[in-house]
Design a protein around this motif. Structure first.
Motif, PDB file in Angstrom:
ATOM      1  N   VAL A 142       0.853  -1.176   0.000  1.00  0.00           N
ATOM      2  CA  VAL A 142       0.000   0.000   0.000  1.00  0.00           C
ATOM      3  C   VAL A 142       0.895   1.235   0.000  1.00  0.00           C
ATOM      4  O   VAL A 142       1.727   1.416   0.900  1.00  0.00           O
ATOM      5  CB  VAL A 142      -0.923   0.009   1.247  1.00  0.00           C
ATOM      6  CG1 VAL A 142      -1.787   1.258   1.248  1.00  0.00           C
ATOM      7  CG2 VAL A 142      -1.766  -1.248   1.279  1.00  0.00           C
ATOM      8  N   ARG A 143       0.739   2.036  -0.992  1.00  0.00           N
ATOM      9  CA  ARG A 143       1.526   3.267  -1.100  1.00  0.00           C
ATOM     10  C   ARG A 143       0.643   4.436  -0.683  1.00  0.00           C
ATOM     11  O   ARG A 143      -0.487   4.569  -1.166  1.00  0.00           O
ATOM     12  CB  ARG A 143       2.053   3.457  -2.499  1.00  0.00           C
ATOM     13  CG  ARG A 143       2.932   2.311  -2.948  1.00  0.00           C
ATOM     14  CD  ARG A 143       3.762   2.731  -4.136  1.00  0.00           C
ATOM     15  NE  ARG A 143       4.418   1.594  -4.722  1.00  0.00           N
ATOM     16  CZ  ARG A 143       5.627   1.179  -4.358  1.00  0.00           C
ATOM     17  NH1 ARG A 143       6.266   1.813  -3.413  1.00  0.00           N
ATOM     18  NH2 ARG A 143       6.178   0.143  -4.943  1.00  0.00           N
ATOM     19  N   GLN A 144       1.174   5.264   0.167  1.00  0.00           N
ATOM     20  CA  GLN A 144       0.435   6.433   0.621  1.00  0.00           C
ATOM     21  C   GLN A 144       0.892   7.645  -0.165  1.00  0.00           C
ATOM     22  O   GLN A 144       2.066   7.781  -0.489  1.00  0.00           O
ATOM     23  CB  GLN A 144       0.632   6.648   2.110  1.00  0.00           C
ATOM     24  CG  GLN A 144       0.067   5.508   2.935  1.00  0.00           C
ATOM     25  CD  GLN A 144       0.250   5.760   4.415  1.00  0.00           C
ATOM     26  OE1 GLN A 144       0.771   6.762   4.828  1.00  0.00           O
ATOM     27  NE2 GLN A 144      -0.206   4.800   5.222  1.00  0.00           N
ATOM     28  N   ALA A 145      -0.043   8.515  -0.453  1.00  0.00           N
ATOM     29  CA  ALA A 145       0.261   9.710  -1.242  1.00  0.00           C
ATOM     30  C   ALA A 145       0.960  10.756  -0.438  1.00  0.00           C
ATOM     31  O   ALA A 145       1.014  10.825   0.706  1.00  0.00           O
ATOM     32  CB  ALA A 145      -1.015  10.288  -1.831  1.00  0.00           C
TER      33      ALA A 145
END
Length: 110
Positions: free
Chosen positions: A107-110
């Motif tokens: 999961v990549r967070q902005a």
């Protein structure tokens, strides 16, 4: 040895790391009490002994200090360090396997 699930590996890793921390803490306290070492020196001795580096710049000289080193570090500390390292590598391998099989989401967070 049967393979452990990721959750079990993580739990066991935390347990062994905690026991290792307690062993190092107990040995540090013993060196401060039995040998009259300052905290930094006692911690240094505990860590170099547990990792089997053993530079030899500090060592226990009294019978109680040597007994504490034998029991805490040689008897259990080194064993728990090896077990902790083994579990960590198994945990990382488990994550790698999950990533390679598409069963792990990053999961990549902005």
């Amino acid at each position: 040895m049967k393979s452990l699930s990721g959750r079990n590996i993580k739990r066991q890793l935390l347990q062994t790391a905690s026991v290792l921390g307690l062993m190092v803490g107990a040995h540090t306290g013993a060196m401060m009490g039995f040998e009259g070492m300052a905290f930094g020196d006692a911690l240094w001795l505990s860590l170099t002994t547990a990792t089997t580096v053993g530079y030899g710049d500090l060592s226990a000289s009294t019978l109680p200090g040597r007994a504490a080193t034998t029991l805490l570090m040689y008897g259990a500390g080194i064993t728990y360090l090896a077990q902790t390292a083994s579990l960590y590598f198994e945990y990382r391998q488990n994550i790698t396997n999950l990533l390679m099989n598409g069963k792990w989401k990053i999961v990549r967070q902005a």
